[in-house]
Write a protein that holds these residues in place. Sequence first.
Motif, PDB file in Angstrom:
ATOM      1  N   GLN A 115       0.824  -1.203   0.000  1.00 13.73           N
ATOM      2  CA  GLN A 115       0.000   0.000   0.000  1.00 13.73           C
ATOM      3  C   GLN A 115       0.863   1.261   0.000  1.00 13.73           C
ATOM      4  O   GLN A 115       0.548   2.233  -0.699  1.00 13.73           O
ATOM      5  CB  GLN A 115      -0.934   0.005   1.207  1.00 13.73           C
ATOM      6  CG  GLN A 115      -1.965   1.125   1.145  1.00 13.73           C
ATOM      7  CD  GLN A 115      -3.167   0.852   2.007  1.00 13.73           C
ATOM      8  OE1 GLN A 115      -3.096   0.082   2.963  1.00 13.73           O
ATOM      9  NE2 GLN A 115      -4.291   1.487   1.687  1.00 13.73           N
ATOM     10  N   GLU A 131       0.498   3.302  -3.398  1.00 17.19           N
ATOM     11  CA  GLU A 131      -0.165   4.611  -3.416  1.00 17.19           C
ATOM     12  C   GLU A 131       0.800   5.717  -3.815  1.00 17.19           C
ATOM     13  O   GLU A 131       0.384   6.718  -4.400  1.00 17.19           O
ATOM     14  CB  GLU A 131      -0.774   4.890  -2.045  1.00 17.19           C
ATOM     15  CG  GLU A 131      -1.984   4.011  -1.744  1.00 17.19           C
ATOM     16  CD  GLU A 131      -2.675   4.404  -0.458  1.00 17.19           C
ATOM     17  OE1 GLU A 131      -2.132   5.258   0.285  1.00 17.19           O
ATOM     18  OE2 GLU A 131      -3.773   3.869  -0.193  1.00 17.19           O
ATOM     19  N   ALA A 132       2.086   5.525  -3.510  1.00 20.95           N
ATOM     20  CA  ALA A 132       3.066   6.516  -3.944  1.00 20.95           C
ATOM     21  C   ALA A 132       3.187   6.546  -5.465  1.00 20.95           C
ATOM     22  O   ALA A 132       3.415   7.602  -6.066  1.00 20.95           O
ATOM     23  CB  ALA A 132       4.423   6.214  -3.318  1.00 20.95           C
ATOM     24  N   VAL A 133       3.014   5.378  -6.076  1.00 20.57           N
ATOM     25  CA  VAL A 133       3.149   5.283  -7.536  1.00 20.57           C
ATOM     26  C   VAL A 133       1.829   5.580  -8.245  1.00 20.57           C
ATOM     27  O   VAL A 133       1.782   6.351  -9.213  1.00 20.57           O
ATOM     28  CB  VAL A 133       3.660   3.887  -7.940  1.00 20.57           C
ATOM     29  CG1 VAL A 133       3.659   3.733  -9.459  1.00 20.57           C
ATOM     30  CG2 VAL A 133       5.051   3.646  -7.377  1.00 20.57           C
ATOM     31  N   PHE A 134       0.733   4.963  -7.762  1.00 21.43           N
ATOM     32  CA  PHE A 134      -0.546   5.040  -8.473  1.00 21.43           C
ATOM     33  C   PHE A 134      -1.523   6.035  -7.866  1.00 21.43           C
ATOM     34  O   PHE A 134      -2.554   6.341  -8.481  1.00 21.43           O
ATOM     35  CB  PHE A 134      -1.202   3.653  -8.507  1.00 21.43           C
ATOM     36  CG  PHE A 134      -0.357   2.607  -9.156  1.00 21.43           C
ATOM     37  CD1 PHE A 134      -0.134   2.622 -10.524  1.00 21.43           C
ATOM     38  CD2 PHE A 134       0.235   1.606  -8.398  1.00 21.43           C
ATOM     39  CE1 PHE A 134       0.648   1.650 -11.132  1.00 21.43           C
ATOM     40  CE2 PHE A 134       1.016   0.630  -8.985  1.00 21.43           C
ATOM     41  CZ  PHE A 134       1.231   0.648 -10.358  1.00 21.43           C
ATOM     42  N   GLY A 135      -1.223   6.525  -6.668  1.00 23.49           N
ATOM     43  CA  GLY A 135      -2.127   7.459  -6.014  1.00 23.49           C
ATOM     44  C   GLY A 135      -3.153   6.735  -5.158  1.00 23.49           C
ATOM     45  O   GLY A 135      -3.380   5.535  -5.317  1.00 23.49           O
ATOM     46  N   PRO A 136      -3.791   7.462  -4.225  1.00 24.47           N
ATOM     47  CA  PRO A 136      -4.780   6.844  -3.347  1.00 24.47           C
ATOM     48  C   PRO A 136      -6.108   6.630  -4.053  1.00 24.47           C
ATOM     49  O   PRO A 136      -6.360   7.166  -5.125  1.00 24.47           O
ATOM     50  CB  PRO A 136      -4.906   7.860  -2.210  1.00 24.47           C
ATOM     51  CG  PRO A 136      -4.594   9.179  -2.867  1.00 24.47           C
ATOM     52  CD  PRO A 136      -3.567   8.883  -3.925  1.00 24.47           C
ATOM     53  N   GLY A 137      -6.956   5.848  -3.424  1.00 29.90           N
ATOM     54  CA  GLY A 137      -8.290   5.572  -3.959  1.00 29.90           C
ATOM     55  C   GLY A 137      -8.864   4.364  -3.256  1.00 29.90           C
ATOM     56  O   GLY A 137      -8.125   3.478  -2.823  1.00 29.90           O
ATOM     57  N   ARG A 154      -8.434   1.145  -5.396  1.00 31.99           N
ATOM     58  CA  ARG A 154      -6.989   0.939  -5.543  1.00 31.99           C
ATOM     59  C   ARG A 154      -6.372   0.493  -4.214  1.00 31.99           C
ATOM     60  O   ARG A 154      -5.552  -0.417  -4.177  1.00 31.99           O
ATOM     61  CB  ARG A 154      -6.345   2.247  -6.021  1.00 31.99           C
ATOM     62  CG  ARG A 154      -4.896   2.083  -6.463  1.00 31.99           C
ATOM     63  CD  ARG A 154      -4.380   3.385  -7.048  1.00 31.99           C
ATOM     64  NE  ARG A 154      -5.087   3.749  -8.255  1.00 31.99           N
ATOM     65  CZ  ARG A 154      -5.853   4.828  -8.400  1.00 31.99           C
ATOM     66  NH1 ARG A 154      -6.025   5.664  -7.396  1.00 31.99           N
ATOM     67  NH2 ARG A 154      -6.444   5.085  -9.546  1.00 31.99           N
TER      68      ARG A 154
END
Length: 220
Positions: free
Chosen positions: A168, A172-178, A181
């Motif tokens: 996580q 999240e650092a790469v793809f962003g939060p959500g 996701r």
Amino acid sequence: MSQSAAGWRMPVALLVLCSVPLAAGTLRLVQLAGGPEVIPADDRWAGFPVALVVHIVGAAVFALVGAFQFVPRIRRTHPGWHRRAGRVLAVAGLLVAGSALWLTLLYDPQPGTGPLLLVLRLVVGAAMIGCLVVGVASARRRDFAAHRAWMIRAYAIAVAAGTQVFTQGFGEAVFGPGEVRGDLLKAAGWVINLAVAEWAIRRPARRRTARSLVVEGAAA
């Protein structure tokens, strides 16, 4: 590196993997007991929720004691300890999985998570109980290869919280939060752990002698 030293690499790695969730759980217990709020408060845990306490304590016992079950030297030289620790781990593991199901079904979901994670937690909680039950039953009928395999799978599920710190955090650092996701990134922690568990179960046991197999079987 000597074979004896090499045998300790696995438990050390597992303890490092579990260090973050174990530390967080300890701080949560301190907070629930009226101590300082070192970590952010969670409105879901009003009072002193038994299920959460059982989950944290059970997870600590399962992760810490279970790590030393992977040391071949302990299994060979202290078979009695291995058997007694195994009984403790079976109980602790059932408490971890049972309390996880309890928390999932009867408490509000963690903020920022969705229905996918709820379903996944129910599935993996039930799967962990199944692994433990089959693992104990295998030991009772002296099928020690199956016992080892199912207990490794149960341990892999239990310590996935440590892997999820990385999946996580980096995800999240790469793809962003959500919401979705984040649920998928948590799921990745279970998938990775179970994949590593299957590799460990199936890898060639080149250094295991016939004598060590007998000793480990008697200890399980």
